[in-house]
Design a protein around this motif. Sequence first.
Motif, PDB file in Angstrom:
ATOM      1  N   ALA A   3      12.063   7.495  -1.083  1.00 18.66           N
ATOM      2  CA  ALA A   3      10.875   6.753  -1.505  1.00 18.66           C
ATOM      3  C   ALA A   3       9.724   6.966  -0.528  1.00 18.66           C
ATOM      4  O   ALA A   3       8.565   7.133  -0.937  1.00 18.66           O
ATOM      5  N   GLN A   4      10.012   6.970   0.763  1.00 18.68           N
ATOM      6  CA  GLN A   4       8.978   7.191   1.760  1.00 18.68           C
ATOM      7  C   GLN A   4       8.436   8.615   1.684  1.00 18.68           C
ATOM      8  O   GLN A   4       7.247   8.855   1.900  1.00 18.68           O
ATOM      9  N   GLN A   5       9.303   9.585   1.364  1.00 14.21           N
ATOM     10  CA  GLN A   5       8.853  10.965   1.209  1.00 14.21           C
ATOM     11  C   GLN A   5       7.899  11.101   0.026  1.00 14.21           C
ATOM     12  O   GLN A   5       6.873  11.794   0.104  1.00 14.21           O
ATOM     13  N   ALA A   6       8.220  10.416  -1.079  1.00 12.69           N
ATOM     14  CA  ALA A   6       7.329  10.445  -2.242  1.00 12.69           C
ATOM     15  C   ALA A   6       5.987   9.803  -1.916  1.00 12.69           C
ATOM     16  O   ALA A   6       4.920  10.291  -2.335  1.00 12.69           O
ATOM     17  N   ARG A   7       6.022   8.736  -1.148  1.00 10.50           N
ATOM     18  CA  ARG A   7       4.780   8.067  -0.751  1.00 10.50           C
ATOM     19  C   ARG A   7       3.957   8.972   0.161  1.00 10.50           C
ATOM     20  O   ARG A   7       2.726   9.048   0.034  1.00 10.50           O
ATOM     21  N   LEU A   8       4.611   9.672   1.070  1.00  8.15           N
ATOM     22  CA  LEU A   8       3.906  10.583   1.974  1.00  8.15           C
ATOM     23  C   LEU A   8       3.258  11.734   1.199  1.00  8.15           C
ATOM     24  O   LEU A   8       2.133  12.147   1.506  1.00  8.15           O
ATOM     25  N   ASP A   9       3.957  12.258   0.198  1.00  6.40           N
ATOM     26  CA  ASP A   9       3.389  13.339  -0.626  1.00  6.40           C
ATOM     27  C   ASP A   9       2.126  12.874  -1.345  1.00  6.40           C
ATOM     28  O   ASP A   9       1.138  13.618  -1.452  1.00  6.40           O
ATOM     29  N   LYS A  24      -9.727  10.902  -8.378  1.00  5.06           N
ATOM     30  CA  LYS A  24      -9.245   9.528  -8.363  1.00  5.06           C
ATOM     31  C   LYS A  24      -7.929   9.464  -7.582  1.00  5.06           C
ATOM     32  O   LYS A  24      -7.005  10.233  -7.846  1.00  5.06           O
ATOM     33  N   ALA A  25      -7.889   8.552  -6.618  1.00  4.36           N
ATOM     34  CA  ALA A  25      -6.738   8.458  -5.718  1.00  4.36           C
ATOM     35  C   ALA A  25      -5.494   8.013  -6.466  1.00  4.36           C
ATOM     36  O   ALA A  25      -5.551   7.243  -7.429  1.00  4.36           O
ATOM     37  N   ASP A  26      -4.355   8.497  -5.991  1.00  2.00           N
ATOM     38  CA  ASP A  26      -3.055   8.091  -6.517  1.00  2.00           C
ATOM     39  C   ASP A  26      -2.380   7.128  -5.558  1.00  2.00           C
ATOM     40  O   ASP A  26      -2.654   7.132  -4.349  1.00  2.00           O
ATOM     41  N   GLN A  27      -1.496   6.327  -6.108  1.00  2.00           N
ATOM     42  CA  GLN A  27      -0.723   5.393  -5.295  1.00  2.00           C
ATOM     43  C   GLN A  27       0.726   5.427  -5.750  1.00  2.00           C
ATOM     44  O   GLN A  27       1.015   5.319  -6.943  1.00  2.00           O
ATOM     45  N   SER A  28       1.628   5.620  -4.793  1.00  8.11           N
ATOM     46  CA  SER A  28       3.053   5.673  -5.104  1.00  8.11           C
ATOM     47  C   SER A  28       3.601   4.259  -5.256  1.00  8.11           C
ATOM     48  O   SER A  28       3.422   3.415  -4.373  1.00  8.11           O
ATOM     49  N   ILE A  29       4.246   3.997  -6.381  1.00  7.49           N
ATOM     50  CA  ILE A  29       4.804   2.677  -6.676  1.00  7.49           C
ATOM     51  C   ILE A  29       6.318   2.726  -6.529  1.00  7.49           C
ATOM     52  O   ILE A  29       6.978   3.626  -7.055  1.00  7.49           O
ATOM     53  N   ASN A  76       9.200   4.784  -8.212  1.00  7.35           N
ATOM     54  CA  ASN A  76       9.118   4.435  -9.626  1.00  7.35           C
ATOM     55  C   ASN A  76       8.091   5.291 -10.371  1.00  7.35           C
ATOM     56  O   ASN A  76       8.416   5.918 -11.373  1.00  7.35           O
ATOM     57  N   GLU A  77       6.847   5.341  -9.883  1.00  7.93           N
ATOM     58  CA  GLU A  77       5.805   6.111 -10.553  1.00  7.93           C
ATOM     59  C   GLU A  77       4.641   6.347  -9.605  1.00  7.93           C
ATOM     60  O   GLU A  77       4.560   5.742  -8.531  1.00  7.93           O
ATOM     61  N   VAL A  78       3.755   7.245  -9.998  1.00  8.73           N
ATOM     62  CA  VAL A  78       2.502   7.482  -9.283  1.00  8.73           C
ATOM     63  C   VAL A  78       1.384   6.902 -10.129  1.00  8.73           C
ATOM     64  O   VAL A  78       1.152   7.345 -11.260  1.00  8.73           O
ATOM     65  N   PHE A  79       0.710   5.909  -9.596  1.00  8.74           N
ATOM     66  CA  PHE A  79      -0.321   5.165 -10.321  1.00  8.74           C
ATOM     67  C   PHE A  79      -1.696   5.636  -9.854  1.00  8.74           C
ATOM     68  O   PHE A  79      -1.957   5.727  -8.656  1.00  8.74           O
ATOM     69  N   THR A  80      -2.567   5.980 -10.792  1.00 10.26           N
ATOM     70  CA  THR A  80      -3.911   6.468 -10.466  1.00 10.26           C
ATOM     71  C   THR A  80      -4.895   5.307 -10.449  1.00 10.26           C
ATOM     72  O   THR A  80      -4.952   4.505 -11.380  1.00 10.26           O
ATOM     73  N   LEU A  81      -5.676   5.237  -9.375  1.00  2.11           N
ATOM     74  CA  LEU A  81      -6.698   4.202  -9.222  1.00  2.11           C
ATOM     75  C   LEU A  81      -8.040   4.751  -9.715  1.00  2.11           C
ATOM     76  O   LEU A  81      -8.558   5.719  -9.158  1.00  2.11           O
ATOM     77  N   TYR A  82      -8.582   4.130 -10.751  1.00  2.00           N
ATOM     78  CA  TYR A  82      -9.789   4.649 -11.387  1.00  2.00           C
ATOM     79  C   TYR A  82     -11.053   3.936 -10.921  1.00  2.00           C
ATOM     80  O   TYR A  82     -12.053   3.927 -11.635  1.00  2.00           O
ATOM     81  N   GLN A  83     -11.042   3.378  -9.732  1.00  2.00           N
ATOM     82  CA  GLN A  83     -12.255   2.732  -9.238  1.00  2.00           C
ATOM     83  C   GLN A  83     -13.393   3.738  -9.103  1.00  2.00           C
ATOM     84  O   GLN A  83     -13.174   4.922  -8.840  1.00  2.00           O
ATOM     85  N   GLN A  84     -14.615   3.227  -9.266  1.00  2.00           N
ATOM     86  CA  GLN A  84     -15.803   4.071  -9.206  1.00  2.00           C
ATOM     87  C   GLN A  84     -15.987   4.675  -7.820  1.00  2.00           C
ATOM     88  O   GLN A  84     -15.828   3.993  -6.804  1.00  2.00           O
ATOM     89  N   GLY A  85     -16.313   5.968  -7.769  1.00  2.00           N
ATOM     90  CA  GLY A  85     -16.634   6.619  -6.505  1.00  2.00           C
ATOM     91  C   GLY A  85     -18.112   6.519  -6.206  1.00  2.00           C
ATOM     92  O   GLY A  85     -18.933   6.159  -7.060  1.00  2.00           O
ATOM     93  N   ALA A  86     -18.477   6.837  -4.968  1.00  2.52           N
ATOM     94  CA  ALA A  86     -19.882   6.787  -4.558  1.00  2.52           C
ATOM     95  C   ALA A  86     -20.683   7.899  -5.219  1.00  2.52           C
ATOM     96  O   ALA A  86     -20.139   8.945  -5.586  1.00  2.52           O
TER      97      ALA A  86
END
Length: 277
Positions: A3-9, A24-29, A76-86
């Motif tokens: 799990a930590q390896q997936a988060r590091l990737d 858009k940044a990804d977040q490991s769940i 579990n999954e890789v979740f994409t954060l769609y917050q607005q960029g600058a």
Amino acid sequence: MVAQQARLDTISNNLANVDTTGYKADQSIHKAFPQLLLRRMNTNVVGIPPSGNMPLMGSVDKAPVVGKLGTGVEHNEVFTLYQQGAMKETKNPFDIALNGSGFFTVMTPDGERLTRNGSFMLGPEGLIVSKEGFPLMGENGPLQMKLNNVVIDEDGKVFQNNKFAFDLRRLVSMQENEWEDTIMADRLKMVQVEQPRYLQKQGSSLYNTNEHSGEAFIIPDDNRPKVIQGFLEASNVNPVSEMVKMIEVNRAYEACQKVIQSEDQASEKLLNQVFKV
């Protein structure tokens, strides 16, 4: 550790795309495995002494629960954060940014794809294309324009000077284009899906729809994002935050390594004692 390896990737990929337009940044769940109940075995019954006519009160369980034991976590999954960029100003008329929820549409050899990367250019055929050569789509098809003869308003409507619009061989300079007689050529095909979290990233800032995200549909007029010409949307990755997360992951990974090493050494001592007997 897996799990930590997936988060590091995931963190490494975010840092690698910190300067990618529209990324858009990804977040490991992670999710936890089912917990186990710990019970105290062979224990005398513990109860509250009787008072008056009250019977014995308390637990009559001979193996009472003393706590819970976690059995680890899994990726579990890789979740994409769609917050607005600058927004970054470029003053390039073919650089456009979306301020709000939605996507541009480009045509690839595999069909239409979605993107937030608004860095476009004028191709040799007069088409507005991405850096990979994929045509930008309007609601009526690919957009074919002329250099120095394109204006895009906040609603995504694409205008050109009617005086030079139909002479494809006629070059237009900024000095002679007075925009006295403009016509609307098309409107940008800005789309959205029902479940953006399930969109699949395909590289080159492209997204593909699937059965879980739903098919892309043109955004209604009252909910369209604001189009800003001459600007680009930067990545929404916070490099400082990602570096802090990377340090946390490295420490957690090292801690897991030490636990495994300790378990391995304890098992080795136990086996040596058994074989000595």
